[in-house]
Design a protein around this motif. Structure first.
Motif, short mmCIF file in Angstrom:
data_model
loop_
_atom_site.label_atom_id
_atom_site.label_comp_id
_atom_site.label_asym_id
_atom_site.label_seq_id
_atom_site.Cartn_x
_atom_site.Cartn_y
_atom_site.Cartn_z
N ALA A 329 -2.35 13.27 -45.14
CA ALA A 329 -1.88 13.17 -46.33
C ALA A 329 -2.58 12.55 -47.13
O ALA A 329 -2.91 12.88 -48.55
CB ALA A 329 -0.71 11.86 -46.01
N ALA A 330 -3.81 11.72 -46.85
CA ALA A 330 -4.91 11.34 -47.58
C ALA A 330 -5.65 12.43 -48.37
O ALA A 330 -5.79 12.38 -49.40
CB ALA A 330 -5.50 10.34 -47.05
N ARG A 331 -5.93 13.42 -47.57
CA ARG A 331 -6.73 14.67 -48.04
C ARG A 331 -6.12 15.26 -49.13
O ARG A 331 -6.57 15.74 -50.14
CB ARG A 331 -7.17 15.24 -46.87
CG ARG A 331 -8.34 14.82 -46.25
CD ARG A 331 -8.96 15.69 -45.08
NE ARG A 331 -8.24 16.79 -44.33
CZ ARG A 331 -7.40 16.41 -43.32
NH1 ARG A 331 -7.46 15.02 -42.87
NH2 ARG A 331 -6.76 17.32 -42.69
N ALA A 379 -17.21 22.48 -55.30
CA ALA A 379 -16.97 21.22 -54.46
C ALA A 379 -15.31 21.15 -54.08
O ALA A 379 -14.89 20.92 -52.92
CB ALA A 379 -17.39 20.11 -54.95
N ILE A 380 -14.42 21.30 -55.12
CA ILE A 380 -13.04 20.96 -55.05
C ILE A 380 -12.59 22.25 -54.02
O ILE A 380 -11.60 21.83 -53.43
CB ILE A 380 -12.46 21.03 -56.21
CG1 ILE A 380 -13.04 19.66 -57.07
CG2 ILE A 380 -10.89 21.01 -56.05
CD1 ILE A 380 -12.53 19.76 -58.58
N GLY A 381 -13.12 23.46 -54.20
CA GLY A 381 -12.62 24.44 -53.27
C GLY A 381 -12.71 23.96 -51.80
O GLY A 381 -11.92 24.21 -51.17
N ASP A 382 -13.86 23.37 -51.51
CA ASP A 382 -13.94 22.82 -50.16
C ASP A 382 -13.04 21.84 -49.88
O ASP A 382 -12.19 21.53 -48.79
CB ASP A 382 -15.27 22.02 -49.99
CG ASP A 382 -16.15 23.24 -49.36
OD1 ASP A 382 -16.00 24.43 -49.10
OD2 ASP A 382 -17.58 22.94 -49.14
N VAL A 383 -12.67 20.88 -50.83
CA VAL A 383 -11.54 19.76 -50.61
C VAL A 383 -10.30 20.36 -50.29
O VAL A 383 -9.71 19.95 -49.62
CB VAL A 383 -11.66 18.80 -51.86
CG1 VAL A 383 -10.57 17.85 -51.58
CG2 VAL A 383 -12.93 18.17 -52.24
N ARG A 384 -9.90 21.41 -51.05
CA ARG A 384 -8.66 22.28 -50.80
C ARG A 384 -8.63 22.72 -49.42
O ARG A 384 -7.53 22.62 -48.92
CB ARG A 384 -8.37 23.28 -51.81
CG ARG A 384 -7.39 24.04 -51.88
CD ARG A 384 -6.96 24.89 -53.03
NE ARG A 384 -8.29 25.94 -53.06
CZ ARG A 384 -9.06 26.01 -53.96
NH1 ARG A 384 -9.23 25.28 -54.88
NH2 ARG A 384 -10.16 26.94 -53.79
N ARG A 385 -9.80 23.58 -48.81
CA ARG A 385 -9.65 24.02 -47.65
C ARG A 385 -9.65 22.90 -46.70
O ARG A 385 -8.75 23.06 -45.76
CB ARG A 385 -11.10 24.77 -47.57
CG ARG A 385 -11.33 24.98 -46.05
CD ARG A 385 -12.70 26.15 -46.01
NE ARG A 385 -13.86 25.10 -46.36
CZ ARG A 385 -14.31 24.16 -45.51
NH1 ARG A 385 -13.75 24.18 -44.29
NH2 ARG A 385 -15.37 23.52 -45.92
#
Length: 497
Positions: A329-331, A379-385
């Protein structure tokens, strides 16, 4: 903590303290109450196992739970077989910080009582931490139902069969040892200490970045002549989510020294909906931290040695579904607020918002900070993945006896990796916000926001001609921890001052 030494007592260890031991190598000592709890559990375990079957002590483990083992308090062979067979992780070794966090958490869990492990182990683990040593622990081997491979490797280091590693890349070396008895082998390794240690580090970092994000967003809002109206108390009293209210209050405090003339009747979502998007991240990370803290101070042992009842209980407290789901949930929430940071970055390259050349360039034909958007979205693409829930997986193991797993270990690892992406996204926004304010000649008027601006302006390169910006991003990323302090600014001045 007393005199720069953290007392491990089994009941009061927080995630931030785990991080301090892991990263700053703060010395630890075992509290007398925790040592006594461990000693009493050890005595009860020895008495109970003499009169009734106890999993892992008088039986095999996993599907071999039905295989009886003749109990002998002096036997070492059965335990050695168990440890050797389970010390079979794979892949790169855990980082030094994560391995130290694992040792810290396991030490605290043993001090909580309930494992029945010889209390002498507590001193050996404390000595290991204070000497700066860690076991060689491969990354792959756990799925959220016990870090068996990691702790089996640790046990072999205690037994002297494997060498400890140093923090200075000096290689392997002997270290503190302890002669684990066979009856203690399963009890020592039946823990999620590695997963919880990494989770504690990750949520500590996320709390820091969330606080820094509020400061960076306030700098961006000032740079685009944003409105303070979306942060009015009445707005958030009307929809009183705790995190949302906390974020709005922090923004009001940061911007209290400003008397802006808004550039538009309504700002884009990056500003207008910041409390509603950032607030859930604050709430979910806070929930994750509370969940992890509860776990690292729990006697979540199987079997659980019940000192008061003078018995043992076979149970499922080894399953860390709470931890995995909280981190998942946090991610997801962090991705949402990271995406909003990129949206604010998009306004900082627009002349209609900043009054500057496109991309804050030196001339109309220069590229300025154009590339920052690409870096941030990468960077956000990795966070989304990484926001994909680890809990969507499961496994059936040990001949069908262990038929579920929550993959909290993978959730903790994904959270660590998401921290890195979020940090880069915020760094890009910070570079853009400070550059815009510098080019406008409009530093914040005062208070903690001015302090944050001046701190950043002092270390960020003031040149605006086209040049590589990688050093700027790295500098800004390193600065975020210091900026996070501004998330709790001092009392603002009275209106009209």
């Amino acid at each position: 903590m007393e005199n720069s030494r953290i007392v491990i007592d089994g009941v009061g260890l927080g995630c931030a303290e785990v991080a301090r031991v892991a990263r700053e190598e703060i010395p630890v000592t075992v509290g007398p109450a925790g040592l006594e709890r461990a000693r009493r559990a050890w005595r009860v375990a020895a008495e109970v196992v003499a009169v009734q079957p106890v999993y892992g002590r008088t039986t095999g483990v996993g599907a071999n739970r039905l295989v009886n083992v003749e109990w002998d308090p002096e036997d070492t062979e059965h335990g050695l077989h168990l440890l050797r067979s389970h010390a079979a992780g794979a892949g790169p070794l855990l980082g030094h910080e994560v391995a130290r966090a694992m040792l810290t958490v396991r030490l605290n869990q043993l001090a909580a009582g309930g494992s029945g492990v010889d209390p002498g182990v507590l001193g050996a683990l404390a000595d290991t931490l204070n000497l700066g040593l860690v076991p060689p622990v491969p990354a792959y081997g756990a799925i959220g139902t016990g870090d068996l491979t990691a702790l089996a490797s640790t046990a072999l280091c205690l037994l002297g069969e494997r060498a400890w590693l140093t923090s200075a890349d000096e290689g392997a070396r002997p270290g503190p040892g302890f002669a684990l008895k066979s009856s203690d082998a399963l009890a020592f390794i039946s823990s999620n200490a590695a997963t919880l240690g990494e989770a504690a580090l990750a949520v500590t970092d996320l709390r820091t970045l969330l606080a820094a994000s509020t400061v960076v967003a306030a700098l961006s809002l000032h740079a685009v002549h944003g409105s303070l109206e979306p942060y009015a108390p009445v707005v958030h009293e009307a929809c009183p989510h705790p995190g949302q209210q906390q974020v709005a209050a922090a923004m009001r405090a940061l911007l209290a020294w400003e008397r802006p003339t808004p550039g538009r009747i309504q700002d884009p979502y990056g500003y207008r909906a910041f409390p509603q998007v950032h607030g859930p991240a604050v709430d979910t990370v806070g929930h994750a931290e509370a969940t992890i803290t509860r776990e690292i101070n729990a006697a979540a042992e199987n079997p659980l040695v019940d000192v008061a009842g003078h018995t043992v209980w076979h149970n499922g407290n080894f399953h860390t579904a709470y931890v995995g789901l909280a981190l998942d949930a946090a991610r997801a929430a962090v991705f949402q607020t990271a995406a909003l940071s990129a949206a604010r970055l998009g306004t900082l390259v627009e002349p209609t918002f900043t009054g500057l050349h496109p991309f804050q360039a030196a001339t109309d034909v220069s590229s300025g900070i154009m590339i920052l958007e690409y870096v941030a979205h990468s960077a956000i693409g990795d966070v989304r993945r990484l926001a994909t829930p680890a809990a969507l997986g499961s496994a059936v193991l040990s001949r069908g006896v262990e038929e579920h797993a929550g993959f909290s270990t993978q959730s903790a690892r994904a959270t660590t990796e998401a921290v890195a992406g979020y940090r880069i996204a915020l760094a890009c926004e910070l570079v853009a916000a400070v550059r815009a304010l510098r080019m406008q000649g409009r530093p914040p008027s005062g208070g903690p926001l001015r302090e944050a601006h001046d701190l950043a302006a002092e270390v960020l390169d003031p040149r605006v001609e086209d040049r590589p910006l990688d050093a700027d991003i790295a500098t800004a990323a390193d600065l975020l921890t210091r900026l996070s302090v501004g998330g709790r600014p001092p009392t603002p001045p009275a209106p009209g001052r």
